[in-house]
Design a protein around this motif. Structure first.
Motif, PDB file in Angstrom:
ATOM      1  N   THR A  24       0.838  -1.201   0.000  1.00 48.91           N
ATOM      2  CA  THR A  24       0.000   0.000   0.000  1.00 48.91           C
ATOM      3  C   THR A  24       0.869   1.245   0.000  1.00 48.91           C
ATOM      4  OG1 THR A  24      -1.637  -1.154   1.305  1.00 48.91           O
ATOM      5  CG2 THR A  24      -1.858   1.227   1.186  1.00 48.91           C
ATOM      6  N   PHE A  25       1.766   1.315   0.975  1.00 49.35           N
ATOM      7  CA  PHE A  25       2.556   2.543   1.087  1.00 49.35           C
ATOM      8  C   PHE A  25       3.584   2.660  -0.043  1.00 49.35           C
ATOM      9  CE2 PHE A  25       1.301   2.458   5.746  1.00 49.35           C
ATOM     10  CZ  PHE A  25       0.359   3.457   5.578  1.00 49.35           C
ATOM     11  N   SER A  26       4.143   1.510  -0.486  1.00 49.11           N
ATOM     12  CA  SER A  26       5.120   1.587  -1.592  1.00 49.11           C
ATOM     13  C   SER A  26       4.488   2.186  -2.832  1.00 49.11           C
ATOM     14  CB  SER A  26       5.649   0.205  -1.968  1.00 49.11           C
ATOM     15  OG  SER A  26       6.086  -0.459  -0.851  1.00 49.11           O
ATOM     16  N   CYS A  27       3.188   1.891  -3.031  1.00 48.56           N
ATOM     17  CA  CYS A  27       2.531   2.367  -4.264  1.00 48.56           C
ATOM     18  C   CYS A  27       2.057   3.811  -4.157  1.00 48.56           C
ATOM     19  CB  CYS A  27       1.323   1.492  -4.590  1.00 48.56           C
ATOM     20  SG  CYS A  27       1.824  -0.139  -5.082  1.00 48.56           S
ATOM     21  N   LEU A  28       2.013   4.353  -2.956  1.00 46.20           N
ATOM     22  CA  LEU A  28       1.505   5.726  -2.812  1.00 46.20           C
ATOM     23  C   LEU A  28       2.610   6.738  -3.107  1.00 46.20           C
ATOM     24  CD1 LEU A  28      -0.563   5.454   0.498  1.00 46.20           C
ATOM     25  CD2 LEU A  28      -1.468   5.879  -1.791  1.00 46.20           C
ATOM     26  N   PRO A  29       2.254   7.863  -3.726  1.00 46.29           N
ATOM     27  CA  PRO A  29       3.273   8.902  -3.918  1.00 46.29           C
ATOM     28  C   PRO A  29       3.604   9.555  -2.574  1.00 46.29           C
ATOM     29  CG  PRO A  29       1.110   9.688  -4.599  1.00 46.29           C
ATOM     30  CD  PRO A  29       0.927   8.256  -4.189  1.00 46.29           C
ATOM     31  N   PRO A  30       4.777  10.218  -2.451  1.00 45.55           N
ATOM     32  CA  PRO A  30       5.029  10.958  -1.201  1.00 45.55           C
ATOM     33  C   PRO A  30       3.980  12.057  -1.026  1.00 45.55           C
ATOM     34  CG  PRO A  30       6.807  11.276  -2.810  1.00 45.55           C
ATOM     35  CD  PRO A  30       5.824  10.342  -3.437  1.00 45.55           C
ATOM     36  N   SER A  65      -6.252   5.470  13.603  1.00 45.81           N
ATOM     37  CA  SER A  65      -6.636   4.476  14.624  1.00 45.81           C
ATOM     38  C   SER A  65      -8.091   4.065  14.447  1.00 45.81           C
ATOM     39  CB  SER A  65      -6.419   5.034  16.038  1.00 45.81           C
ATOM     40  OG  SER A  65      -5.048   5.031  16.336  1.00 45.81           O
ATOM     41  N   ALA A  66      -8.946   5.010  14.047  1.00 47.78           N
ATOM     42  CA  ALA A  66     -10.356   4.647  13.847  1.00 47.78           C
ATOM     43  C   ALA A  66     -10.477   3.623  12.718  1.00 47.78           C
ATOM     44  CB  ALA A  66     -11.190   5.885  13.540  1.00 47.78           C
ATOM     45  N   MET A  67      -9.757   3.856  11.631  1.00 45.39           N
ATOM     46  CA  MET A  67      -9.859   2.893  10.521  1.00 45.39           C
ATOM     47  C   MET A  67      -9.267   1.543  10.918  1.00 45.39           C
ATOM     48  SD  MET A  67      -9.403   5.093   7.068  1.00 45.39           S
ATOM     49  CE  MET A  67      -8.957   6.790   7.392  1.00 45.39           C
ATOM     50  N   LEU A  68      -8.127   1.570  11.637  1.00 47.13           N
ATOM     51  CA  LEU A  68      -7.523   0.302  12.076  1.00 47.13           C
ATOM     52  C   LEU A  68      -8.435  -0.417  13.056  1.00 47.13           C
ATOM     53  CD1 LEU A  68      -3.823   1.481  12.588  1.00 47.13           C
ATOM     54  CD2 LEU A  68      -4.631  -0.147  10.877  1.00 47.13           C
ATOM     55  N   PHE A  83     -15.322  10.434  -0.255  1.00 48.13           N
ATOM     56  CA  PHE A  83     -15.611  11.434  -1.287  1.00 48.13           C
ATOM     57  C   PHE A  83     -14.296  11.860  -1.941  1.00 48.13           C
ATOM     58  CE2 PHE A  83     -19.298  11.817   1.546  1.00 48.13           C
ATOM     59  CZ  PHE A  83     -20.319  11.706   0.606  1.00 48.13           C
ATOM     60  N   ASP A  84     -14.419  12.292  -3.193  1.00 46.60           N
ATOM     61  CA  ASP A  84     -13.255  12.705  -3.956  1.00 46.60           C
ATOM     62  C   ASP A  84     -13.475  14.136  -4.434  1.00 46.60           C
ATOM     63  OD1 ASP A  84     -10.831  11.675  -4.631  1.00 46.60           O
ATOM     64  OD2 ASP A  84     -11.474  10.761  -6.496  1.00 46.60           O
ATOM     65  N   PRO A  85     -12.592  15.106  -4.197  1.00 45.65           N
ATOM     66  CA  PRO A  85     -11.289  14.972  -3.560  1.00 45.65           C
ATOM     67  C   PRO A  85     -11.421  14.809  -2.049  1.00 45.65           C
ATOM     68  CG  PRO A  85     -11.733  17.285  -4.029  1.00 45.65           C
ATOM     69  CD  PRO A  85     -12.887  16.519  -4.583  1.00 45.65           C
ATOM     70  N   ALA A  86     -10.301  14.384  -1.427  1.00 42.88           N
ATOM     71  CA  ALA A  86     -10.285  14.186   0.027  1.00 42.88           C
ATOM     72  C   ALA A  86      -8.891  14.466   0.567  1.00 42.88           C
ATOM     73  CB  ALA A  86     -10.677  12.751   0.358  1.00 42.88           C
ATOM     74  N   PHE A  87      -8.843  14.754   1.865  1.00 40.53           N
ATOM     75  CA  PHE A  87      -7.571  14.880   2.577  1.00 40.53           C
ATOM     76  C   PHE A  87      -6.762  13.614   2.262  1.00 40.53           C
ATOM     77  CE2 PHE A  87      -5.529  14.396   6.988  1.00 40.53           C
ATOM     78  CZ  PHE A  87      -4.425  15.154   6.638  1.00 40.53           C
ATOM     79  N   ASP A  88      -5.490  13.776   1.910  1.00 39.35           N
ATOM     80  CA  ASP A  88      -4.758  12.674   1.283  1.00 39.35           C
ATOM     81  C   ASP A  88      -4.533  11.451   2.181  1.00 39.35           C
ATOM     82  OD1 ASP A  88      -3.065  14.303   2.693  1.00 39.35           O
ATOM     83  OD2 ASP A  88      -1.582  14.570   1.122  1.00 39.35           O
ATOM     84  N   LEU A  89      -4.704  11.587   3.479  1.00 38.03           N
ATOM     85  CA  LEU A  89      -4.515  10.425   4.363  1.00 38.03           C
ATOM     86  C   LEU A  89      -5.614   9.356   4.181  1.00 38.03           C
ATOM     87  CD1 LEU A  89      -3.627  10.764   8.116  1.00 38.03           C
ATOM     88  CD2 LEU A  89      -5.622   9.453   7.533  1.00 38.03           C
ATOM     89  N   TYR A  90      -6.825   9.808   3.799  1.00 37.09           N
ATOM     90  CA  TYR A  90      -7.987   8.909   3.848  1.00 37.09           C
ATOM     91  C   TYR A  90      -7.808   7.612   3.072  1.00 37.09           C
ATOM     92  CZ  TYR A  90     -10.960  12.716   5.680  1.00 37.09           C
ATOM     93  OH  TYR A  90     -11.518  13.713   6.437  1.00 37.09           O
ATOM     94  N   ASN A  91      -7.440   7.767   1.793  1.00 42.30           N
ATOM     95  CA  ASN A  91      -7.432   6.620   0.906  1.00 42.30           C
ATOM     96  C   ASN A  91      -6.332   5.625   1.299  1.00 42.30           C
ATOM     97  OD1 ASN A  91      -8.488   5.345  -1.503  1.00 42.30           O
ATOM     98  ND2 ASN A  91      -6.504   5.847  -2.406  1.00 42.30           N
ATOM     99  N   MET A 143      -4.712   5.246   4.155  1.00 39.68           N
ATOM    100  CA  MET A 143      -4.906   4.605   5.463  1.00 39.68           C
ATOM    101  C   MET A 143      -6.049   3.598   5.407  1.00 39.68           C
ATOM    102  SD  MET A 143      -3.189   4.617   8.057  1.00 39.68           S
ATOM    103  CE  MET A 143      -3.509   3.212   9.087  1.00 39.68           C
ATOM    104  N   CYS A 144      -7.073   3.925   4.643  1.00 36.80           N
ATOM    105  CA  CYS A 144      -8.189   2.993   4.495  1.00 36.80           C
ATOM    106  C   CYS A 144      -7.675   1.673   3.917  1.00 36.80           C
ATOM    107  CB  CYS A 144      -9.242   3.627   3.568  1.00 36.80           C
ATOM    108  SG  CYS A 144     -10.463   2.480   2.980  1.00 36.80           S
ATOM    109  N   GLN A 145      -6.866   1.773   2.880  1.00 41.87           N
ATOM    110  CA  GLN A 145      -6.358   0.542   2.252  1.00 41.87           C
ATOM    111  C   GLN A 145      -5.426  -0.210   3.195  1.00 41.87           C
ATOM    112  OE1 GLN A 145      -5.157   0.654  -1.877  1.00 41.87           O
ATOM    113  NE2 GLN A 145      -6.021   2.700  -2.029  1.00 41.87           N
ATOM    114  N   ARG A 146      -4.581   0.533   3.918  1.00 41.51           N
ATOM    115  CA  ARG A 146      -3.640  -0.131   4.840  1.00 41.51           C
ATOM    116  C   ARG A 146      -4.397  -0.862   5.941  1.00 41.51           C
ATOM    117  NH1 ARG A 146      -0.780  -3.222   5.840  1.00 41.51           N
ATOM    118  NH2 ARG A 146       1.230  -3.194   6.882  1.00 41.51           N
ATOM    119  N   ALA A 147      -5.576  -0.331   6.273  1.00 44.69           N
ATOM    120  CA  ALA A 147      -6.383  -0.971   7.326  1.00 44.69           C
ATOM    121  C   ALA A 147      -7.233  -2.112   6.745  1.00 44.69           C
ATOM    122  CB  ALA A 147      -7.280   0.067   7.986  1.00 44.69           C
ATOM    123  N   GLY A 148      -7.046  -2.400   5.457  1.00 44.46           N
ATOM    124  CA  GLY A 148      -7.775  -3.522   4.851  1.00 44.46           C
ATOM    125  C   GLY A 148      -9.047  -3.100   4.146  1.00 44.46           C
ATOM    126  N   GLY A 149      -9.404  -1.819   4.244  1.00 43.49           N
ATOM    127  CA  GLY A 149     -10.644  -1.340   3.631  1.00 43.49           C
ATOM    128  C   GLY A 149     -10.540  -1.255   2.118  1.00 43.49           C
TER     129      GLY A 149
END
Ligand code: PMP
Length: 405
Positions: free
Chosen positions: A14-20, A110-113, A125-133, A135-141
């Motif tokens: 997940t994180f490897s594929c995300l841009p900085p 922590s809420a998503m985890l 929703f799109d656009p969104a604060f960049d953490l959402y997507n 972190m959601c994926q990292r938490a399995g969502g």
């Protein structure tokens, strides 16, 4: 096997594929070119000195050891009181319904985890604060992305309902909204609430900009709507409320069964949050409310100044009702129809010495408009004036050169 010949094992996908983070990328570029940074959202005018004093004194007065994992009681009490004053219809138990977190960011992660299992669908929703997507994926969502319609950022109700299914676990909501400045209406929130009740979905309501709503709009917390108190976690941030973004003190309030799940994720990641800063934020919530109640007035002055200058430079300013962000269309100022928002922001940083952020960096689905950029107006008037003067001189210089050719 010799270590030198070993192939490195792949790191987290997940994180490897995300841009900085775009904030980091553009802030670095800004530092390199010594530009005025209107990209990253941190205020020049910092929160009350009295809070800094309390934080400093608390270091000397109290043990500098681990705080209780869910937060120091003074801050839990202050957060609960404050939430209940705003929404007396939703009782908040300071010990069971409040978790103090490492900023709004840790509250979100922590809420998503704590809530998600692999394969759970999450509406974003799109656009969104960049953490959402990420972190959601990292938490399995599994993100189900619903576009807000540019340039008014309306919710398309049929597209939203179509995104719900029996697998939907969570909806991520952010109003007032970063990056657009949109404040959702009560009617939209009631519609979202009806869908969440119908499909039995939890809501993570990111309200870190709740105090930055301009006249003509009101902030409504979805947790206060009928049927929502037991399914909503609500996030606040002292960084935004008191213009102290370095402190990274945030909180989450909600029903105890959901907060308990978030507490587990919090305990297995950061465990606790610096106690002196918590004490100072508790003091602020009790004694320095004046700060954030008047902050929006000075910000409104900055916004109005910036809007007027940007329009005279040639940008088209989109309406926003809250936060300290403005979105502007760059169409008339692009050097060609193909120039992207990213290229425009790079050019402006290097040549006009002003840094803005490309809106596409906040998108998680195809179809992002490439003609919009975000500016931040929680900066000193001097900085805003310098930025506008530099952009004005730059674009005037370009048009003179074009006319001479
Ligand atoms: N949510 C939104 C919408 C934000 O814009 C930010 C910060 N930019 C956060 C959460 C994170 O807040 P904090 O700085 O308190 O971690």
């Amino acid at each position: 096997m010799n270590g030198a010949t070993q192939k490195p094992k792949p790191l987290n996908d997940t994180f490897s594929c995300l841009p900085p983070s775009i904030h980091e990328v553009m802030t670095r570029l800004s530092l390199k070119h010594n530009s005025v940074n209107l990209g990253q959202g941190f205020p020049d005018d910092e929160g009350p000195d009295s809070m800094k004093r309390v934080a400093g004194e608390a270091l000397l007065q109290y043990p500098n050891q681990y705080a209780p994992s869910t937060g120091v009681q003074e801050l839990q009490d202050a957060v609960a009181d404050f939430a209940q004053e705003a929404h007396p219809e939703v009782p908040v138990d300071p010990r069971r319904d409040v978790l103090i977190t490492l900023g709004g960011s840790e509250a979100l992660s922590s809420a998503m985890l704590g809530l998600l299992n692999p394969g759970d669908e999450v509406i974003i929703f799109d656009p969104a604060f960049d953490l959402y997507n990420g972190m959601c994926q990292r938490a399995g969502g599994v993100p189900r992305v619903v576009p807000l319609v540019p340039e008014t950022w309306q919710i398309q109700r049929d597209a939203l309902e179509a995104a719900f299914s029996s697998n939907t676990k969570l909806l991520l909501l952010n109003s007032p909204h970063n990056p657009t400045g949109k404040v959702l209406s009560r009617a939209d929130l009631e519609y979202i609430a009806r869908l969440c009740i119908k499909y039995n979905v939890y809501v993570l309501s990111d309200e870190v900009y709740e105090h930055l709503v301009f006249p003509g709009s009101e902030h409504v917390s979805i947790r206060s709507l009928p049927g929502m108190a037991d399914r909503t976690l609500r996030i606040g941030s002292a960084g935004k409320t008191f213009s102290l973004t370095a402190w990274k003190i945030g909180w989450i309030t909600g029903p105890s069964h959901l907060v308990a799940a978030v507490v587990k994720a919090h305990q297995y990641t950061v465990f606790c949050v610096p106690s002196n800063l918590q004490r100072a934020v508790a003091f602020g919530l009790q004694k320095e409310r004046h700060f954030f109640r008047t902050l929006k007035q000075s910000l409104q002055g900055n916004r109005d100044y910036l809007m007027q200058r940007l329009e005279s430079i040639g940008f088209r300013v989109l309406p926003g009702q809250g936060t300290y962000f403005l979105v502007v269309a760059i169409d008339p100022l692009r050097c060609s129809a193909e120039e992207t928002d990213v290229e425009f922001c790079q050019r402006l940083t290097i040549e006009a010495k002003v840094t803005l952020l490309p809106i596409t960096a906040f998108y998680n689905s195809a179809g992002a408009p490439s003609n919009l950029v975000r500016l931040c107006f929680c900066k000193s008037m001097k900085k805003l004036t310098t930025a506008c003067d530099q952009m004005e001189a730059y674009f005037e210089g370009l048009s003179h050169r074009e006319n001479a050719l």
